[in-house]
Design a protein around this motif. Structure first.
Motif, PDB file in Angstrom:
ATOM      1  N   THR B  30      -2.921  97.783  91.070  1.00  0.00           N
ATOM      2  CA  THR B  30      -3.204  98.424  89.792  1.00  0.00           C
ATOM      3  C   THR B  30      -3.371  97.394  88.680  1.00  0.00           C
ATOM      4  O   THR B  30      -4.226  97.554  87.803  1.00  0.00           O
ATOM      5  N   PHE B  47     -20.742  96.424  71.482  1.00  0.00           N
ATOM      6  CA  PHE B  47     -20.054  97.176  72.525  1.00  0.00           C
ATOM      7  C   PHE B  47     -20.865  97.175  73.819  1.00  0.00           C
ATOM      8  O   PHE B  47     -20.335  96.917  74.900  1.00  0.00           O
ATOM      9  N   TYR B  61     -12.548  92.666  90.802  1.00  0.00           N
ATOM     10  CA  TYR B  61     -11.569  93.713  91.094  1.00  0.00           C
ATOM     11  C   TYR B  61     -11.833  94.313  92.470  1.00  0.00           C
ATOM     12  O   TYR B  61     -10.920  94.450  93.291  1.00  0.00           O
ATOM     13  N   PHE B  65      -9.298  94.049  95.482  1.00  0.00           N
ATOM     14  CA  PHE B  65      -8.760  95.314  95.982  1.00  0.00           C
ATOM     15  C   PHE B  65      -8.949  95.384  97.496  1.00  0.00           C
ATOM     16  O   PHE B  65      -8.028  95.727  98.238  1.00  0.00           O
TER      17      PHE B  65
ATOM     18  N   ALA C  28      -0.709 103.958  87.419  1.00  0.00           N
ATOM     19  CA  ALA C  28      -1.903 104.292  86.654  1.00  0.00           C
ATOM     20  C   ALA C  28      -1.528 105.223  85.497  1.00  0.00           C
ATOM     21  O   ALA C  28      -1.949 105.020  84.353  1.00  0.00           O
ATOM     22  N   TYR C  61      -5.172 109.498  76.192  1.00  0.00           N
ATOM     23  CA  TYR C  61      -4.055 109.412  77.131  1.00  0.00           C
ATOM     24  C   TYR C  61      -3.758 110.789  77.722  1.00  0.00           C
ATOM     25  O   TYR C  61      -3.629 110.945  78.941  1.00  0.00           O
ATOM     26  N   PHE C  65      -4.160 111.637  81.553  1.00  0.00           N
ATOM     27  CA  PHE C  65      -2.928 112.020  82.250  1.00  0.00           C
ATOM     28  C   PHE C  65      -3.167 113.333  82.990  1.00  0.00           C
ATOM     29  O   PHE C  65      -2.809 113.479  84.162  1.00  0.00           O
ATOM     30  N   GLY C  98      -8.156 102.989  94.746  1.00  0.00           N
ATOM     31  CA  GLY C  98      -8.878 101.978  93.974  1.00  0.00           C
ATOM     32  C   GLY C  98      -9.528 102.593  92.752  1.00  0.00           C
ATOM     33  O   GLY C  98      -9.617 101.942  91.691  1.00  0.00           O
ATOM     34  N   LEU C  99      -9.966 103.845  92.863  1.00  0.00           N
ATOM     35  CA  LEU C  99     -10.592 104.512  91.728  1.00  0.00           C
ATOM     36  C   LEU C  99      -9.541 105.044  90.748  1.00  0.00           C
ATOM     37  O   LEU C  99      -9.745 105.016  89.536  1.00  0.00           O
ATOM     38  N   ALA C 101      -6.675 103.570  90.207  1.00  0.00           N
ATOM     39  CA  ALA C 101      -6.173 102.377  89.516  1.00  0.00           C
ATOM     40  C   ALA C 101      -7.123 101.914  88.413  1.00  0.00           C
ATOM     41  O   ALA C 101      -6.714 101.258  87.454  1.00  0.00           O
ATOM     42  N   LEU C 102      -8.401 102.262  88.545  1.00  0.00           N
ATOM     43  CA  LEU C 102      -9.397 101.883  87.533  1.00  0.00           C
ATOM     44  C   LEU C 102      -9.288 102.713  86.257  1.00  0.00           C
ATOM     45  O   LEU C 102      -9.748 102.277  85.198  1.00  0.00           O
ATOM     46  N   PHE C 105      -9.102 101.795  82.368  1.00  0.00           N
ATOM     47  CA  PHE C 105     -10.244 101.182  81.674  1.00  0.00           C
ATOM     48  C   PHE C 105     -11.151 102.232  81.008  1.00  0.00           C
ATOM     49  O   PHE C 105     -11.333 102.206  79.795  1.00  0.00           O
ATOM     50  N   LEU C 109     -11.971 102.974  76.950  1.00  0.00           N
ATOM     51  CA  LEU C 109     -13.343 103.078  76.423  1.00  0.00           C
ATOM     52  C   LEU C 109     -13.508 104.366  75.632  1.00  0.00           C
ATOM     53  O   LEU C 109     -14.034 104.372  74.515  1.00  0.00           O
ATOM     54  N   GLU C 112     -11.622 104.227  72.305  1.00  0.00           N
ATOM     55  CA  GLU C 112     -12.118 103.293  71.294  1.00  0.00           C
ATOM     56  C   GLU C 112     -13.573 103.548  70.926  1.00  0.00           C
ATOM     57  O   GLU C 112     -13.991 103.285  69.800  1.00  0.00           O
ATOM     58  N   TYR C 113     -14.376 104.004  71.893  1.00  0.00           N
ATOM     59  CA  TYR C 113     -15.817 104.139  71.657  1.00  0.00           C
ATOM     60  C   TYR C 113     -16.315 105.526  72.084  1.00  0.00           C
ATOM     61  O   TYR C 113     -17.372 105.652  72.693  1.00  0.00           O
ATOM     62  N   GLN C 116     -19.926 106.603  71.672  1.00  0.00           N
ATOM     63  CA  GLN C 116     -20.999 105.839  72.307  1.00  0.00           C
ATOM     64  C   GLN C 116     -21.367 106.458  73.653  1.00  0.00           C
ATOM     65  O   GLN C 116     -20.483 106.694  74.479  1.00  0.00           O
ATOM     66  N   GLN C 118     -22.595 105.216  76.357  1.00  0.00           N
ATOM     67  CA  GLN C 118     -22.176 104.450  77.533  1.00  0.00           C
ATOM     68  C   GLN C 118     -20.701 104.694  77.874  1.00  0.00           C
ATOM     69  O   GLN C 118     -20.341 104.801  79.050  1.00  0.00           O
ATOM     70  N   ALA C 119     -19.846 104.751  76.836  1.00  0.00           N
ATOM     71  CA  ALA C 119     -18.412 104.940  77.079  1.00  0.00           C
ATOM     72  C   ALA C 119     -18.152 106.287  77.744  1.00  0.00           C
ATOM     73  O   ALA C 119     -17.412 106.374  78.737  1.00  0.00           O
ATOM     74  N   VAL C 122     -19.474 106.217  81.359  1.00  0.00           N
ATOM     75  CA  VAL C 122     -18.584 105.488  82.279  1.00  0.00           C
ATOM     76  C   VAL C 122     -17.369 106.358  82.628  1.00  0.00           C
ATOM     77  O   VAL C 122     -16.969 106.457  83.798  1.00  0.00           O
TER      78      VAL C 122
END
Lengths: 216, 216, 216, 216
Positions: B30, B47, B61, B65, C28, C61, C65, C98-99, C101-102, C105, C109, C112-113, C116, C118-119, C122
């Protein structure tokens, strides 16, 4: 029996305290390594320089990993025959974990300011406190045979107590020593190598003896 | 029996070592992803640029992983029939975890400085060391059948040893190679793809055979 | 039996894969919250301002969550009757982790963005990928009844598959939608509320039915 | 029986919810300490100064460790006899974990801005919310005896409910109090010391009574 009626206030099996403990040990061990890093965006020469600067962090990581791993192994041994926990064991267990979780901080201090008396003193104090908490936990479990599925043989526990007490003593003495000479305090730690060698061998011999048929 | 009296110094069941290991593997997996980030407070163009810059971190990563997940799977296989642990197994297990916990650092190096020989060499060295520790652990468990509830069939273990030894060899050879050409060292890793394919298929076939009625 | 000889290559019990999974989910979930922070050393007015700026991070969050917790609950349900794992299940399980744990990120995004394209894209892509991996895992376990101690009733699994497939579909459609309108893509997620309400109620009803005496 | 037909929708054993919970508690406890740090590269005087500045962080760490550890112990007690979980218990359990995972943020606020009303109010609100979630979980388990292997004696649960409700009350009252006086709000927490002392002693007495032969 009379005069000292044993009060049973078990709070259930030891499984969850051990799960929490293994979690805190695992995280503390892994977070130690977070301190080893190189800033992004340097030029080749700057990168090579930064990579060299990481060496004391690697040593501090290795040292603290060794210390925490040794405490984990001790924790593993003292809880080996414990099947139940009560309020006192939970409280001492949590106190111990609180000190384990703190370890990444003194480790970073040692890596970054290993020549400063305060940094070395904080490191020694943290290890001594962690050792003292585990010593209290060991003695608490020893005095509560009713929490255990099988009694730990007295000589084995006594050996563990000597091992932990010597760790506490060496690191506690190193606290004032660090103010005289930070390097001297670090050399003083080496006293533990022969002590650990002796207690480790004795512990192994006692455990082997205890597992032989016909043993207690 | 005579001449080589087996010394039993079991330190209890393998449950807690596995719990600690799963914890360290989970955290290392993680934390790898923590490196994928974009600074706050950029304008839209900044950005989008920063988001593009994150690509090598995503690849690093994914690679790490894969590497750690493969080591976890190997760890899972070698401990499958282990019910007890002794001092040597605990020590090798902890050493192995210390190297797993280190992995986020070389992964970041590879992502940020993948064109620098030192970064690639450190990455290869870390993977080779992790593989060597796991190889030592595999051999130690193989030589201690009394710790296992059922014997791992020899051909299965031999296949695992070949698999790990080839990983160690490929990454160890890549260390000097990185100083000749960082890109060459990364292409060299691809040698492992056919090796893993062969050992993976053989391992599966051997395991299927071992589980058929009438097998060992 | 004939024509489709079942190949058994179990790699042992599911306990350790579940322990690793619970570890990754727990970390995570906890790392998500690390993004909620206020810089040190501000004056009172600056502090109040920075505290207000934290609001989008708290929402992001809460959302992530909810998403990860829902995936954990699904993971818990599909592994409920699984007692063994094989190579395919381990590989899909690790891919899924693995996904997971990502996730910290894309959550950052979004916080903060969030305005946008793209954010938002993603974020949607990450959730869709996580859903697709868990869908593949669910189907793989369904097709391997020999790994389970009891068969999951087909209607329950079919309901789970519909639930996961709709999550994947909604978030996958939201990826291109985000480039048209980031806000539109976020409103589009609300389509999942009635879908989840229906599949949730049906799942509960089916599970209750399956647990009544005389069921299966 | 008639009029309130009990609906059984168990989602399996409690083991994985507890594993996830122990993971989140362990990580939250350990991440709390990450806030205790000293910047690298200071001169000796700057280092000693920075080391002194760390003191409020150490106190905030100790306080939050105590709070989270107390919640963990409560969690341990309420799940002691629980063997199964259903949808409601999982949802409340996850909500509770979401609030535990948040704790490092208000802890940092308290350490850095302990003299600001907003920081103290956020801290108190976070603890009150965590307490309320655990209270709801305790009541939910109490109302579902069919999830438990043994019934928790009513007086023990009632004592736990009083203990949690008083924590929620004290911290909820402290939220508005913080805007009158941040220091006053912190002193007000001390009200919990005698409350906890009384409920702790009563809980122990009730548990001892429940474990005596011939009880319940």
């Amino acid at each position: 029996m009379i005069g000292h009626q044993r009060v049973r206030d078990e709070e259930g099996g030891s499984a969850r305290l051990l799960a929490l403990s293994d979690g805190v040990f695992a995280i503390a061990l892994t977070l130690l390594a977070l301190d080893i890093s190189v800033p992004a965006g340097l030029n080749p020469a700057g990168f090579r320089h930064a990579l060299g600067d990481v060496t004391p962090n690697v040593w501090a990581y290795a040292l603290s990993f060794l210390v925490i791993a040794a405490f984990w192994r001790g924790h593993h041994q003292i809880f080996q025959y414990t099947s139940e926990v009560d309020g006192t064991v939970i409280r001492l267990g949590l106190l111990s974990l609180g000190l384990v979780a703190l370890m990444p901080f003194p480790t970073t201090l040692l890596a970054e300011y290993g020549d400063q008396p305060q940094a070395v003193a904080v490191y020694c104090g943290a290890v001594a406190a962690m050792g003292a908490a585990q010593l209290a936990l060991t003695v608490a479990l020893w005095k509560r045979p009713w929490l255990c599925s099988a009694a730990l043989p007295d000589p084995v526990v006594r050996n563990d107590v000597i091992d932990l007490a010597s760790t506490v003593l060496v690191f506690a003495v190193a606290v004032p020593l660090a103010f005289v000479s930070p390097t001297g305090a670090k050399l003083w730690w080496a006293v533990l190598i022969p002590v650990k060698w002796v207690t480790g061998r004795r512990g192994k011999r006692l455990r082997v003896a205890a597992q032989q048929p016909g043993a207690t």
